[in-house]
Design a protein around this motif. Structure first.
Motif, short mmCIF file in Angstrom:
data_model
loop_
_atom_site.label_atom_id
_atom_site.label_comp_id
_atom_site.label_asym_id
_atom_site.label_seq_id
_atom_site.Cartn_x
_atom_site.Cartn_y
_atom_site.Cartn_z
N LEU A 132 -5.19 -14.49 10.58
CA LEU A 132 -6.59 -14.87 10.37
C LEU A 132 -6.66 -16.22 10.30
O LEU A 132 -7.30 -17.24 10.67
CB LEU A 132 -7.47 -14.14 9.50
CG LEU A 132 -7.68 -12.61 9.74
CD1 LEU A 132 -8.24 -12.08 8.48
CD2 LEU A 132 -8.84 -12.63 10.84
N TYR A 133 -6.09 -16.78 8.97
CA TYR A 133 -6.13 -18.31 8.56
C TYR A 133 -5.29 -19.09 9.49
O TYR A 133 -5.57 -20.41 9.51
CB TYR A 133 -5.74 -18.25 7.36
CG TYR A 133 -6.56 -17.10 6.27
CD1 TYR A 133 -7.97 -17.02 6.50
CD2 TYR A 133 -5.93 -16.57 5.34
CE1 TYR A 133 -8.66 -16.02 5.76
CE2 TYR A 133 -6.65 -15.83 4.45
CZ TYR A 133 -7.79 -15.23 4.86
OH TYR A 133 -8.69 -14.53 3.97
N ASN A 137 -7.18 -19.65 12.98
CA ASN A 137 -7.83 -20.79 12.27
C ASN A 137 -9.00 -20.55 11.63
O ASN A 137 -10.07 -21.47 11.85
CB ASN A 137 -7.93 -22.10 13.36
CG ASN A 137 -6.50 -22.43 13.82
OD1 ASN A 137 -5.64 -22.56 12.83
ND2 ASN A 137 -6.21 -22.59 14.89
N ILE A 138 -9.32 -19.62 11.08
CA ILE A 138 -10.59 -19.04 10.57
C ILE A 138 -10.55 -19.84 9.05
O ILE A 138 -9.84 -19.63 8.13
CB ILE A 138 -10.68 -17.76 10.33
CG1 ILE A 138 -10.92 -17.13 11.87
CG2 ILE A 138 -11.84 -17.36 9.30
CD1 ILE A 138 -10.84 -15.60 11.67
N ASP A 214 -14.82 -13.33 20.66
CA ASP A 214 -14.17 -14.77 20.55
C ASP A 214 -12.59 -14.79 20.10
O ASP A 214 -11.82 -15.61 20.36
CB ASP A 214 -14.85 -15.50 19.19
CG ASP A 214 -16.19 -15.95 19.21
OD1 ASP A 214 -16.40 -16.93 19.75
OD2 ASP A 214 -17.12 -15.09 18.83
N ASP A 215 -12.36 -13.64 19.44
CA ASP A 215 -10.92 -13.33 19.08
C ASP A 215 -10.57 -11.97 19.37
O ASP A 215 -11.24 -11.08 19.02
CB ASP A 215 -10.42 -13.77 17.77
CG ASP A 215 -11.03 -15.09 17.29
OD1 ASP A 215 -10.48 -16.02 17.94
OD2 ASP A 215 -11.89 -15.25 16.37
N PHE A 260 -2.82 -18.19 22.89
CA PHE A 260 -2.01 -17.07 22.66
C PHE A 260 -1.12 -17.18 21.60
O PHE A 260 -0.37 -18.26 21.54
CB PHE A 260 -1.11 -16.66 23.75
CG PHE A 260 -0.40 -15.57 23.46
CD1 PHE A 260 -0.65 -14.23 23.61
CD2 PHE A 260 1.19 -15.81 23.15
CE1 PHE A 260 0.10 -13.14 23.40
CE2 PHE A 260 1.98 -14.84 22.93
CZ PHE A 260 1.42 -13.24 23.09
N LYS A 261 -1.15 -16.49 20.59
CA LYS A 261 -0.42 -16.68 19.30
C LYS A 261 0.40 -15.46 18.71
O LYS A 261 -0.10 -14.34 18.88
CB LYS A 261 -1.46 -16.94 17.97
CG LYS A 261 -2.12 -18.22 18.34
CD LYS A 261 -1.57 -19.39 18.29
CE LYS A 261 -2.49 -20.80 18.18
NZ LYS A 261 -1.71 -21.93 17.99
N TRP A 262 1.75 -15.88 18.75
CA TRP A 262 2.53 -14.47 18.04
C TRP A 262 2.31 -14.75 16.37
O TRP A 262 2.27 -15.90 15.96
CB TRP A 262 4.00 -15.03 18.32
CG TRP A 262 4.25 -14.78 19.71
CD1 TRP A 262 4.90 -15.69 20.69
CD2 TRP A 262 4.32 -13.51 20.40
NE1 TRP A 262 5.35 -14.93 21.63
CE2 TRP A 262 5.10 -13.78 21.78
CE3 TRP A 262 4.10 -12.13 20.03
CZ2 TRP A 262 5.29 -12.65 22.67
CZ3 TRP A 262 4.24 -11.24 21.02
CH2 TRP A 262 4.71 -11.56 22.49
#
Length: 331
Positions: A132-133, A137-138, A214-215, A260-262
């Motif tokens: 999440l953070y 980038n929340i 959004d995500d 895209f994020k691992w």
């Protein structure tokens, strides 16, 4: 001391061995383990082992216990402190009576919550927090009320805490769950909407009034949902996952310029990065949240008796693939 190690990739090879208590060096602390939890990474790691090992492989990446001894450069804790932690993938895990772990990965355990409810939480909370953070980038201090996140496998270990953290950050949370019990569970954790991952996700999400989200966080096998993920993700949105893609192609996200994020919770410790201290900080927040009631433990099954037979029993429960929340084993 007793260790509980694998001698092959067969779960039945989990065996008790005797070994000398290790000496902590540098910033390590030696923890007398009082409880562990079972995570899918334990199962995945075991299945990748050779048929026959030269020595026992000690799994387990959640731990709770008493600080027994300090390394010469360890200053964060005192002997006797009660702590909890997730592990370092490059080292022996928590399926043993005494475990060495870098103090930066550790926090004081909750004071108002018991061992079982505490030890269920470190690995999944670190994973959810980084998702999440750091990956999405929340900022939990901002107004996120116009941001929608779809969490696939909301009733699982990571999903159960990710829902809570996303809800606290003010996001609109859509979680997947399939049975009435799991639907009730994810709603109780803060999911605003629930959809069934055994049915068409596109139809269900759009039926809720969201053309795109959004995500999307993928916490189970992404391949069966890949076309739905590609269709539902918002242009310039973010897809983050903890699982591998075996058949799906990342290039499918190109047209929408999707990020895209691992996420692999062990990266910081595995590469001995300075950022590994952030994990201790996340756990400090978790400890406070469990004590003040703002975070709810997701422990749903507790097996009492820290031995090879019970570790095997608890693993079988998780490996069956129908668990809601977390399974723990305590002394």
């Amino acid at each position: 001391m007793k260790i509980f190690g694998m001698t092959s990739n067969d779960l039945k090879s989990l065996t008790e061995f005797d070994q000398e208590i290790p000496e902590p060096e540098n910033r390590d602390i030696l923890v007398e383990v009082q409880g562990v939890s079972i995570n899918p990474v334990d199962i995945a790691t075991r299945k990748q082992l050779d048929d026959v090992l030269t020595g026992p492989k000690i799994l387990g990446y959640d731990g709770y216990g008493r600080v027994y001894k300090l390394g010469p450069k360890a200053t964060k804790f005192s002997v006797g402190d009660i702590v909890f932690f997730a592990g370092d993938y490059s080292r022996d895990g928590s399926y043993q009576e005494y475990e060495l772990i870098d103090e930066r990965l550790v926090a004081l355990a909750p004071k108002k919550v018991d061992i079982a409810h505490s030890v269920a939480m470190p690995l999944v909370t670190l994973t959810a927090s980084e998702l999440l953070y750091e990956k999405l980038n929340i900022d939990p201090n901002e107004d996120n009320s116009d941001r929608t996140t779809l969490i696939i496998n909301g009733a699982g270990g990571v999903g159960s805490i990710a829902i809570q953290l996303a809800h606290q950050a003010g996001l609109k949370v859509i979680a997947t769950a399939s049975t009435d019990e799991k639907v009730k569970w994810v709603k109780s954790l803060g999911a605003d909407y629930v959809v069934d991952h055994h049915k068409d996700l596109i139809e269900q999400v759009r039926g809720l009034g969201f053309h795109f989200v959004d995500d999307i966080i993928g916490l189970s096998d992404n391949d069966p949902h890949w076309n739905e993920i590609v269709e539902l993700i918002k242009p310039f949105g973010t897809f983050a996952t903890i699982t591998n893609l075996n058949e799906s192609k990342i290039g499918d996200l190109k047209q929408k310029s999707v990020n895209f994020k691992w996420e692999w919770m062990f990266t910081k410790a595995f590469f001995n990065m300075d950022e590994m201290s952030e994990q201790g900080q996340y756990l400090e927040k978790l400890s406070k949240g469990l004590d003040d009631g703002s975070i709810r433990s997701t422990m749903t099954e507790c097996v009492k008796g820290f031995n090879a037979a019970n570790l095997q029993k608890a693993t079988e429960m998780v490996e069956a693939g129908h668990m809601m929340g977390k399974v723990v084993v305590i002394k």
